[in-house]
Design a protein around this motif. Structure first.
Motif, PDB file in Angstrom:
ATOM      1  N   ALA A  26     102.523 103.978 -26.905  1.00  0.00           N
ATOM      2  CA  ALA A  26     101.786 104.383 -28.105  1.00  0.00           C
ATOM      3  C   ALA A  26     101.829 105.899 -28.304  1.00  0.00           C
ATOM      4  O   ALA A  26     101.917 106.382 -29.444  1.00  0.00           O
ATOM      5  N   THR A  62     106.904  97.473 -28.965  1.00  0.00           N
ATOM      6  CA  THR A  62     105.535  96.963 -29.052  1.00  0.00           C
ATOM      7  C   THR A  62     105.280  96.144 -30.308  1.00  0.00           C
ATOM      8  O   THR A  62     104.216  95.528 -30.426  1.00  0.00           O
ATOM      9  N   GLU A  64     104.652  97.282 -33.233  1.00  0.00           N
ATOM     10  CA  GLU A  64     103.824  97.996 -34.207  1.00  0.00           C
ATOM     11  C   GLU A  64     104.634  98.433 -35.425  1.00  0.00           C
ATOM     12  O   GLU A  64     104.180  98.306 -36.567  1.00  0.00           O
ATOM     13  N   GLN A  67     105.431  95.410 -37.548  1.00  0.00           N
ATOM     14  CA  GLN A  67     104.307  94.996 -38.380  1.00  0.00           C
ATOM     15  C   GLN A  67     104.195  95.865 -39.626  1.00  0.00           C
ATOM     16  O   GLN A  67     103.898  95.362 -40.724  1.00  0.00           O
ATOM     17  N   LEU A  90     103.602  92.296 -26.068  1.00  0.00           N
ATOM     18  CA  LEU A  90     102.874  93.207 -26.949  1.00  0.00           C
ATOM     19  C   LEU A  90     103.276  92.994 -28.401  1.00  0.00           C
ATOM     20  O   LEU A  90     102.426  92.981 -29.299  1.00  0.00           O
ATOM     21  N   ALA A  91     104.570  92.832 -28.645  1.00  0.00           N
ATOM     22  CA  ALA A  91     105.058  92.651 -30.008  1.00  0.00           C
ATOM     23  C   ALA A  91     104.492  91.388 -30.636  1.00  0.00           C
ATOM     24  O   ALA A  91     104.148  91.374 -31.831  1.00  0.00           O
ATOM     25  N   ARG A  93     101.641  90.062 -30.035  1.00  0.00           N
ATOM     26  CA  ARG A  93     100.244  90.325 -30.392  1.00  0.00           C
ATOM     27  C   ARG A  93     100.137  91.234 -31.601  1.00  0.00           C
ATOM     28  O   ARG A  93      99.270  91.041 -32.466  1.00  0.00           O
ATOM     29  N   ASN A  94     101.017  92.239 -31.680  1.00  0.00           N
ATOM     30  CA  ASN A  94     100.931  93.213 -32.765  1.00  0.00           C
ATOM     31  C   ASN A  94     101.532  92.723 -34.077  1.00  0.00           C
ATOM     32  O   ASN A  94     101.182  93.232 -35.147  1.00  0.00           O
ATOM     33  N   CYS A  95     102.442  91.760 -33.981  1.00  0.00           N
ATOM     34  CA  CYS A  95     103.063  91.198 -35.192  1.00  0.00           C
ATOM     35  C   CYS A  95     103.033  89.668 -35.058  1.00  0.00           C
ATOM     36  O   CYS A  95     104.059  89.040 -34.794  1.00  0.00           O
TER      37      CYS A  95
END
Length: 249
Positions: A26, A62, A64, A67, A90-91, A93-95
């Motif tokens: 991040a 990730t 982000e 998204q 992570l990806a 969850r984020n998208c």
């Protein structure tokens, strides 16, 4: 590890590096926000107003950025891959609208796992620089095979002639070296994970190398430009990362 001691240096694969880096990624994203937004604007332009758009993001990290792109262009179908299971998790969850697979580019089973063809393929933040050299052309050919007729491939890679990032003397040496031994070169990315400093090789591309690789893979260049890696502003060939839109030849 005792205070003041030197962390152990360890050379690792790109997959292991980004498994560890997933928790600190991040900060990297925040540092280059304006550059990322500029590249994402080029992705939106490549998408146009196509109906029923299918998007594939290669090396999604990730998720982000994916998204943000999804929120901008509203594709009907979204898929993403990343060789790091930690990044892929992570990806997802984020998208959440994406089909995210923990698979590397050029994996034999990738086309069957994805099933659909894509109108737009993205590959961002020098993901191609982490792919083994012997797998670059096979990987790019796989991208082309996954694209629908009229589709676009948008990616960015580190430019070994970027004097802003690497300094004028390094770029002069790179230009001279490439006149004799064309094919770009590598540097070492580092990340501290606990009591270890992880190292992994990352490839730096020259503009001519990018064009050659695309040609060998069945693509042609629709546009090739350079953007400052901090501000996102358009620069000359010695002032920014390489941003490319390619189409099937």
């Amino acid at each position: 590890m005792s205070k003041g001691s030197t962390p152990q240096a360890t050379s690792v694969t790109s997959k292991r590096f980004y498994d560890a880096y997933s928790q600190g990624y991040a900060t990297y994203l925040e540092r280059h926000t304006r550059y990322f937004r500029a590249v994402e604007a080029e992705i939106a332009a490549a998408a146009g107003n196509r109906k029923g758009l299918a998007l594939l993001d290669v090396g999604t990290g990730t998720g982000e950025r994916l998204q943000r792109v999804v929120s901008e262009i509203h594709p009907d179908h979204v898929a993403a891959i990343d060789e790091s299971p930690e990044m892929a998790a992570l990806a997802q969850r984020n998208c959440p609208s994406a089909q995210v697979l923990a698979m590397p580019l050029a994996a034999p089973g990738l086309p069957a796992a994805l099933a659909d063809g894509f109108d737009l393929v993205t590959c961002l933040s020098n993901v191609l620089g982490h792919i083994p050299r012997t797998q670059l052309v096979p990987g790019l050919r796989q991208v082309r095979s996954l694209m629908r007729p009229g589709g676009a491939f948008v990616f960015d890679v580190n430019n070994r002639y970027n004097a802003v990032a690497y300094g004028p003397l390094s770029v002069i040496r790179n230009v001279a070296r490439d006149c004799v031994f064309p094919g770009g070169g590598d540097f070492t990315a580092s990340y501290r994970s606990g009591d270890k400093v992880l190292h992994t090789p990352v490839h730096l591309f020259s503009p001519s190398e990018v064009v050659r690789l695309l040609r060998e893979s069945g693509f042609k260049v629709a546009s090739l430009g350079f953007r400052d890696y901090v501000t996102g502003q358009e620069r000359g060939r010695f002032g920014g990362s390489i941003v490319v839109k390619a189409v099937s030849a």
